[in-house]
Design a protein around this motif. Sequence first.
Motif, PDB file in Angstrom:
ATOM      1  N   MET A   1      46.872  32.509  53.004  1.00  0.00           N
ATOM      2  CA  MET A   1      46.625  33.602  52.087  1.00  0.00           C
ATOM      3  C   MET A   1      47.526  33.502  50.864  1.00  0.00           C
ATOM      4  O   MET A   1      47.158  33.931  49.795  1.00  0.00           O
ATOM      5  N   GLY A   2      48.673  32.900  51.025  1.00  0.00           N
ATOM      6  CA  GLY A   2      49.603  32.793  49.917  1.00  0.00           C
ATOM      7  C   GLY A   2      49.117  31.875  48.819  1.00  0.00           C
ATOM      8  O   GLY A   2      49.427  32.067  47.652  1.00  0.00           O
ATOM      9  N   THR A   3      48.345  30.838  49.183  1.00  0.00           N
ATOM     10  CA  THR A   3      47.855  29.924  48.162  1.00  0.00           C
ATOM     11  C   THR A   3      46.578  30.402  47.500  1.00  0.00           C
ATOM     12  O   THR A   3      46.136  29.823  46.530  1.00  0.00           O
ATOM     13  N   LEU A   4      45.994  31.477  47.990  1.00  0.00           N
ATOM     14  CA  LEU A   4      44.756  31.983  47.409  1.00  0.00           C
ATOM     15  C   LEU A   4      45.004  32.714  46.097  1.00  0.00           C
ATOM     16  O   LEU A   4      44.211  32.625  45.171  1.00  0.00           O
ATOM     17  N   LEU A   5      46.108  33.411  46.000  1.00  0.00           N
ATOM     18  CA  LEU A   5      46.390  34.202  44.813  1.00  0.00           C
ATOM     19  C   LEU A   5      47.424  33.545  43.909  1.00  0.00           C
ATOM     20  O   LEU A   5      48.384  34.169  43.475  1.00  0.00           O
ATOM     21  N   THR A   6      47.204  32.293  43.585  1.00  0.00           N
ATOM     22  CA  THR A   6      48.078  31.632  42.634  1.00  0.00           C
ATOM     23  C   THR A   6      47.616  31.975  41.221  1.00  0.00           C
ATOM     24  O   THR A   6      46.514  32.467  41.004  1.00  0.00           O
ATOM     25  N   ALA A   7      48.470  31.698  40.265  1.00  0.00           N
ATOM     26  CA  ALA A   7      48.135  31.995  38.871  1.00  0.00           C
ATOM     27  C   ALA A   7      46.942  31.172  38.401  1.00  0.00           C
ATOM     28  O   ALA A   7      46.099  31.661  37.643  1.00  0.00           O
ATOM     29  N   GLN A   8      46.845  29.927  38.865  1.00  0.00           N
ATOM     30  CA  GLN A   8      45.720  29.083  38.461  1.00  0.00           C
ATOM     31  C   GLN A   8      44.400  29.630  38.974  1.00  0.00           C
ATOM     32  O   GLN A   8      43.404  29.629  38.258  1.00  0.00           O
ATOM     33  N   ASN A   9      44.375  30.101  40.208  1.00  0.00           N
ATOM     34  CA  ASN A   9      43.140  30.669  40.746  1.00  0.00           C
ATOM     35  C   ASN A   9      42.757  31.957  40.029  1.00  0.00           C
ATOM     36  O   ASN A   9      41.582  32.198  39.759  1.00  0.00           O
ATOM     37  N   ILE A  10      43.752  32.786  39.730  1.00  0.00           N
ATOM     38  CA  ILE A  10      43.468  34.036  39.031  1.00  0.00           C
ATOM     39  C   ILE A  10      42.930  33.750  37.638  1.00  0.00           C
ATOM     40  O   ILE A  10      41.931  34.338  37.197  1.00  0.00           O
ATOM     41  N   PHE A  11      43.558  32.831  36.922  1.00  0.00           N
ATOM     42  CA  PHE A  11      43.065  32.478  35.589  1.00  0.00           C
ATOM     43  C   PHE A  11      41.709  31.785  35.665  1.00  0.00           C
ATOM     44  O   PHE A  11      40.874  31.942  34.767  1.00  0.00           O
ATOM     45  N   GLY A  12      41.465  31.035  36.714  1.00  0.00           N
ATOM     46  CA  GLY A  12      40.163  30.411  36.898  1.00  0.00           C
ATOM     47  C   GLY A  12      39.062  31.437  37.049  1.00  0.00           C
ATOM     48  O   GLY A  12      37.995  31.329  36.445  1.00  0.00           O
ATOM     49  N   VAL A  13      39.326  32.470  37.836  1.00  0.00           N
ATOM     50  CA  VAL A  13      38.349  33.545  38.013  1.00  0.00           C
ATOM     51  C   VAL A  13      38.148  34.303  36.708  1.00  0.00           C
ATOM     52  O   VAL A  13      37.022  34.652  36.340  1.00  0.00           O
ATOM     53  N   ILE A  14      39.234  34.534  35.967  1.00  0.00           N
ATOM     54  CA  ILE A  14      39.119  35.215  34.676  1.00  0.00           C
ATOM     55  C   ILE A  14      38.259  34.405  33.717  1.00  0.00           C
ATOM     56  O   ILE A  14      37.390  34.953  33.021  1.00  0.00           O
ATOM     57  N   PHE A  15      38.465  33.094  33.659  1.00  0.00           N
ATOM     58  CA  PHE A  15      37.663  32.248  32.776  1.00  0.00           C
ATOM     59  C   PHE A  15      36.198  32.228  33.191  1.00  0.00           C
ATOM     60  O   PHE A  15      35.304  32.203  32.347  1.00  0.00           O
ATOM     61  N   ILE A  16      35.928  32.250  34.483  1.00  0.00           N
ATOM     62  CA  ILE A  16      34.533  32.270  34.945  1.00  0.00           C
ATOM     63  C   ILE A  16      33.863  33.590  34.572  1.00  0.00           C
ATOM     64  O   ILE A  16      32.710  33.608  34.137  1.00  0.00           O
ATOM     65  N   VAL A  17      34.586  34.694  34.701  1.00  0.00           N
ATOM     66  CA  VAL A  17      34.025  35.993  34.311  1.00  0.00           C
ATOM     67  C   VAL A  17      33.772  36.034  32.803  1.00  0.00           C
ATOM     68  O   VAL A  17      32.724  36.512  32.347  1.00  0.00           O
ATOM     69  N   ILE A  18      34.701  35.503  32.014  1.00  0.00           N
ATOM     70  CA  ILE A  18      34.500  35.436  30.563  1.00  0.00           C
ATOM     71  C   ILE A  18      33.282  34.584  30.237  1.00  0.00           C
ATOM     72  O   ILE A  18      32.495  34.920  29.347  1.00  0.00           O
ATOM     73  N   ALA A  19      33.092  33.483  30.952  1.00  0.00           N
ATOM     74  CA  ALA A  19      31.934  32.619  30.717  1.00  0.00           C
ATOM     75  C   ALA A  19      30.630  33.337  31.022  1.00  0.00           C
ATOM     76  O   ALA A  19      29.656  33.232  30.265  1.00  0.00           O
TER      77      ALA A  19
END
Length: 73
Positions: A1-19
């Motif tokens: 669970m600790g590796t799921l909420l890394t900054a890269q994953n959060i920014f990845g989800v943000i970029f996908i939502v923006i797309a």
Amino acid sequence: MGTLLTAQNIFGVIFIVIALVQFYFARNYARTIKQQGTTGPQTFAPMTTWLNYVSSIIFLVIGLSLIFGSLSH
């Protein structure tokens, strides 16, 4: 669970939502221009539509590469 909420994953989800939002806006703008047109000249309408589609693809690629790419591990 600790590796799921890394900054890269959060920014990845943000970029996908923006797309996805950018793609929706581009499709909505293209439909509006096709159905109703505008009152002014449409010189930049095709370029604007294609640039919106291209930017949404770029955001999607960045988001997916942040989540699944070589930088994610």
